[in-house]
Scaffold this motif. Structure first.
Motif, PDB file in Angstrom:
ATOM      1  N   ARG A  37       0.844  -1.199   0.000  1.00  0.00           N
ATOM      2  CA  ARG A  37       0.000   0.000   0.000  1.00  0.00           C
ATOM      3  C   ARG A  37       0.872   1.238   0.000  1.00  0.00           C
ATOM      4  O   ARG A  37       1.961   1.232   0.575  1.00  0.00           O
ATOM      5  N   ILE A  40       1.568   7.426   3.746  1.00  0.00           N
ATOM      6  CA  ILE A  40       1.446   8.875   3.902  1.00  0.00           C
ATOM      7  C   ILE A  40       2.784   9.319   4.472  1.00  0.00           C
ATOM      8  O   ILE A  40       3.098   9.031   5.626  1.00  0.00           O
ATOM      9  N   SER A  43       6.771   8.732   8.070  1.00  0.00           N
ATOM     10  CA  SER A  43       6.825   8.484   9.514  1.00  0.00           C
ATOM     11  C   SER A  43       6.120   7.195   9.924  1.00  0.00           C
ATOM     12  O   SER A  43       6.435   6.608  10.942  1.00  0.00           O
ATOM     13  N   ARG A  44       5.155   6.762   9.091  1.00  0.00           N
ATOM     14  CA  ARG A  44       4.445   5.526   9.428  1.00  0.00           C
ATOM     15  C   ARG A  44       5.103   4.335   8.735  1.00  0.00           C
ATOM     16  O   ARG A  44       5.583   4.466   7.614  1.00  0.00           O
ATOM     17  N   PRO A  45       5.094   3.154   9.366  1.00  0.00           N
ATOM     18  CA  PRO A  45       5.646   1.976   8.693  1.00  0.00           C
ATOM     19  C   PRO A  45       4.740   1.525   7.553  1.00  0.00           C
ATOM     20  O   PRO A  45       3.537   1.767   7.573  1.00  0.00           O
ATOM     21  N   ALA A  47       3.699  -1.818   4.721  1.00  0.00           N
ATOM     22  CA  ALA A  47       3.609  -3.276   4.728  1.00  0.00           C
ATOM     23  C   ALA A  47       3.519  -3.764   3.291  1.00  0.00           C
ATOM     24  O   ALA A  47       2.911  -3.102   2.451  1.00  0.00           O
ATOM     25  N   MET A  72      14.576  -0.744   8.194  1.00  0.00           N
ATOM     26  CA  MET A  72      14.317  -1.941   8.989  1.00  0.00           C
ATOM     27  C   MET A  72      13.169  -2.765   8.432  1.00  0.00           C
ATOM     28  O   MET A  72      12.055  -2.692   8.939  1.00  0.00           O
ATOM     29  N   GLU A  74      11.233  -6.196   8.100  1.00  0.00           N
ATOM     30  CA  GLU A  74      11.175  -7.347   9.012  1.00  0.00           C
ATOM     31  C   GLU A  74       9.924  -8.167   8.688  1.00  0.00           C
ATOM     32  O   GLU A  74       8.886  -7.593   8.402  1.00  0.00           O
ATOM     33  N   MET A 112       7.048  -6.042   7.050  1.00  0.00           N
ATOM     34  CA  MET A 112       6.889  -4.771   7.761  1.00  0.00           C
ATOM     35  C   MET A 112       8.046  -3.875   7.355  1.00  0.00           C
ATOM     36  O   MET A 112       9.212  -4.269   7.470  1.00  0.00           O
ATOM     37  N   MET A 114       9.834  -0.765   8.220  1.00  0.00           N
ATOM     38  CA  MET A 114      10.007   0.279   9.235  1.00  0.00           C
ATOM     39  C   MET A 114      11.118   1.231   8.825  1.00  0.00           C
ATOM     40  O   MET A 114      12.082   0.841   8.181  1.00  0.00           O
ATOM     41  N   GLN A 115      10.970   2.462   9.238  1.00  0.00           N
ATOM     42  CA  GLN A 115      11.910   3.538   8.913  1.00  0.00           C
ATOM     43  C   GLN A 115      12.040   3.711   7.405  1.00  0.00           C
ATOM     44  O   GLN A 115      13.100   3.479   6.811  1.00  0.00           O
ATOM     45  N   ILE A 147      -3.668   3.398  -0.895  1.00  0.00           N
ATOM     46  CA  ILE A 147      -3.710   3.137   0.551  1.00  0.00           C
ATOM     47  C   ILE A 147      -4.858   2.202   0.903  1.00  0.00           C
ATOM     48  O   ILE A 147      -4.766   1.407   1.828  1.00  0.00           O
TER      49      ILE A 147
ATOM     50  N   TYR B  77      -0.859   4.673  12.481  1.00  0.00           N
ATOM     51  CA  TYR B  77       0.498   4.150  12.280  1.00  0.00           C
ATOM     52  C   TYR B  77       0.488   2.628  12.152  1.00  0.00           C
ATOM     53  O   TYR B  77       1.530   1.980  12.207  1.00  0.00           O
ATOM     54  N   PRO B  79       0.196  -0.615  10.100  1.00  0.00           N
ATOM     55  CA  PRO B  79       0.438  -0.892   8.688  1.00  0.00           C
ATOM     56  C   PRO B  79      -0.431  -1.991   8.095  1.00  0.00           C
ATOM     57  O   PRO B  79      -0.572  -2.074   6.881  1.00  0.00           O
ATOM     58  N   TYR B 126      -8.493   8.972   2.701  1.00  0.00           N
ATOM     59  CA  TYR B 126      -8.137   7.985   1.687  1.00  0.00           C
ATOM     60  C   TYR B 126      -9.169   6.873   1.556  1.00  0.00           C
ATOM     61  O   TYR B 126      -9.044   6.010   0.689  1.00  0.00           O
ATOM     62  N   PHE B 127     -10.168   6.864   2.451  1.00  0.00           N
ATOM     63  CA  PHE B 127     -11.137   5.768   2.442  1.00  0.00           C
ATOM     64  C   PHE B 127     -12.535   6.308   2.129  1.00  0.00           C
ATOM     65  O   PHE B 127     -12.680   7.460   1.724  1.00  0.00           O
TER      66      PHE B 127
END
Ligand SMILES: [Cu+2]
Lengths: 154, 209
Positions: A37, A40, A43-45, A47, A72, A74, A112, A114-115, A147, B77, B79, B126-127
Motif C-alpha cells: 500500500r 502517507i 513516519s508511518r511503517p 507493509a 528496517m 522485518e 513490515m 520500518m523507517q 492506501i 500508524y 500498517p 483515503y477511504f
C-alpha cells in the motif's frame, strides 16, 4: 498486473538462477502477486504482501528481508485472539516445505517496512530482497497500490 | 468520650460499608447497570466520553444515537490490520450504495499521542467518505474503549517506536444506540453486509412501531 509481476520476476531472477544453478533450495523460490500500500509520508511503517512458493524438493528457510526503501524491513505476523484483539510481532524464520506456498496477506504475515527512506507512492515499485538460510536471495519488484488497496488486483 | 468516638467510627464505618454496598448494588443490579456486564458493549446511551472528530467538531456517544452506527478502534500508524479494516469497511459501504448515508461510521484512534485531528483527517480521506475519525485526550479514549468493552495496549517495537495492540472487531449499534453485533476481523463480506443491513433494519422496525 499479474503478467507484469511475473515478467519482472523472471527477468530479475534470470541472472540469479544462472549464477546459482548448482545451488539447491532458495534458487527454487518463486515470489508471486507481490503488492504494497502507498504510505502517507515516511513516519508511518509500510507493509508488503506476496506469495512465496518453494518449487524445489527441499525445504527452504526465509531468514530476512532487505530493501533500499526501508532501514528496517522485518517479517511480521499479525495475530487476532479470541477476544478480537490484534497484535503484531516479528515472525522469526519461516520454513517453506517443498511444493508449499507461504502467503503474506493482510491480517497474517507481512513484510513490515520500518523507517521508510522515502514515501511509498502509488503507481511506483520498489525492490524487496528475500534472504534465505542457504545464502541465496530472491529479489522481487513490488508494485505500490493505493492506501485502500485490499489485494494485488486492486 | 472514648467509647463515643469508637461508636462514631463504628457508625462511620457502617456508613461507608453501606454506601459501598449501595454503590455496588447500583452498579451491578440497580438502575446504574443498564445491561449485565457479560463483556458486551454498553448501549451508546450509557457511555460517556468526549472526543473530537476529524473536522474539529466535539463528538461523543450521543452523536451516534438516532442512526445505526458502525464503530471500530485502530491507529493510523498501523500498517496491516487498520488499513485492511478501513478498506474492508469502504467495500461494505460501497455494497450498501446509497443506504450507506444512513449509517454513522466512526474510526476511533487508540493512539491519540500520534493521531491528532489533522492526522485523522488526512488518513480517513483515503477511504470511503462516510468514515469519520475521532480522537481526543487519552483519558477520554480510555473511557470510550471501556464502554465498548474493548482493549488497547502500547507495545514497543524493535525499531524503537511503538505499536498498539487493540480490539480489531467492528461494533454495530441500532438507531437507538443498542449494541447489535460485531463484525470480526477478516469476516467475509457475505456475512458483513447482511449484518450491517440487520443493524439498519432494527432502526426501521423501531420507526414502524
Ligand atoms: Cu508489522
Amino acid at each position: 498486473m499479474k503478467y507484469t509481476i511475473h515478467a519482472t520476476c523472471s527477468v530479475l531472477m534470470l541472472p540469479f538462477m544462472l549464477a546459482t544453478s548448482a545451488m539447491a533450495g532458495s534458487a527454487d523460490v518463486v515470489v508471486e502477486n507481490a503488492w504494497a500500500r502507498a504510505s502517507i509520508g515516511t513516519s508511518r511503517p509500510g507493509a508488503a504482501y506476496m506469495e512465496v512458493h518453494n518449487a524445489g524438493d527441499e525445504p527452504v528457510t526465509l531468514t530476512g528481508l532487505r530493501t533500499d526503501l526501508a532501514m528496517m524491513p522485518e517479517v511480521h505476523r499479525t495475530a487476532t485472539d479470541e477476544q478480537g484483539v490484534s497484535s503484531m510481532s516479528p515472525a522469526g524464520q519461516i520454513v517453506i516445505a517443498p511444493g508449499e506456498t507461504v502467503a503474506f496477506e493482510p491480517g497474517g504475515l507481512h513484510a513490515m517496512l520500518m523507517q521508510l527512506q522515502r514515501p511509498m507512492e502509488e503507481g511506483e515499485t520498489f525492490p524487496l530482497t528475500l534472504t534465505f538460510s542457504d545464502g541465496g536471495e530472491t529479489t522481487v519488484e513490488v508494485p505500490i497500490l493505493g492506501i485502500a488497496a485490499r489485494g494485488p488486483e486492486d | 468520650m472514648q467509647s463515643r468516638s469508637v461508636l462514631g467510627y463504628g457508625a462511620a464505618a457502617l456508613g461507608v460499608l453501606g454506601l459501598a454496598l449501595f454503590v455496588g448494588w447500583w452498579q451491578v443490579d440497580g438502575p446504574g447497570a443498564p445491561v449485565p456486564d457479560d463483556g458486551r458493549p454498553l448501549p451508546l446511551t450509557a457511555m460517556e466520553f468526549d472526543l473530537t472528530d476529524h473536522e474539529g467538531r466535539p463528538v461523543g456517544p450521543d452523536t451516534l444515537v438516532g442512526a445505526p452506527s458502525m464503530v471500530f478502534f485502530g491507529f493510523t500508524y498501523c500498517p496491516d490490520v487498520c488499513p485492511t479494516t478501513l478498506a474492508d469497511i469502504s467495500g461494505w459501504l460501497d455494497a450498501l450504495g446509497g443506504d450507506a448515508e444512513q449509517l454513522n461510521v466512526v474510526f476511533i484512534t487508540v493512539d491519540p499521542e500520534r493521531d491528532n485531528v489533522d492526522a485523522m483527517a488526512e488518513y480517513v480521506g483515503y477511504f470511503h467518505q462516510a468514515i469519520r475519525g475521532w480522537t481526543g485526550p487519552e483519558q477520554q479514549i480510555a473511557l470510550a474503549v471501556e464502554g465498548f468493552r474493548a482493549t488497547y495496549e502500547k507495545v514497543p517495537t524493535d525499531s524503537g517506536d511503538y505499536t498498539m495492540n487493540h480490539t480489531a472487531s467492528v461494533f454495530l449499534f441500532d438507531a437507538e444506540g443498542r449494541f447489535v453485533t460485531t463484525i470480526d476481523y477478516h469476516e467475509p463480506r457475505e456475512f458483513a453486509v447482511p449484518k450491517l443491513r440487520r443493524a439498519m433494519n432494527e432502526k426501521d422496525a423501531e420507526g414502524a412501531t
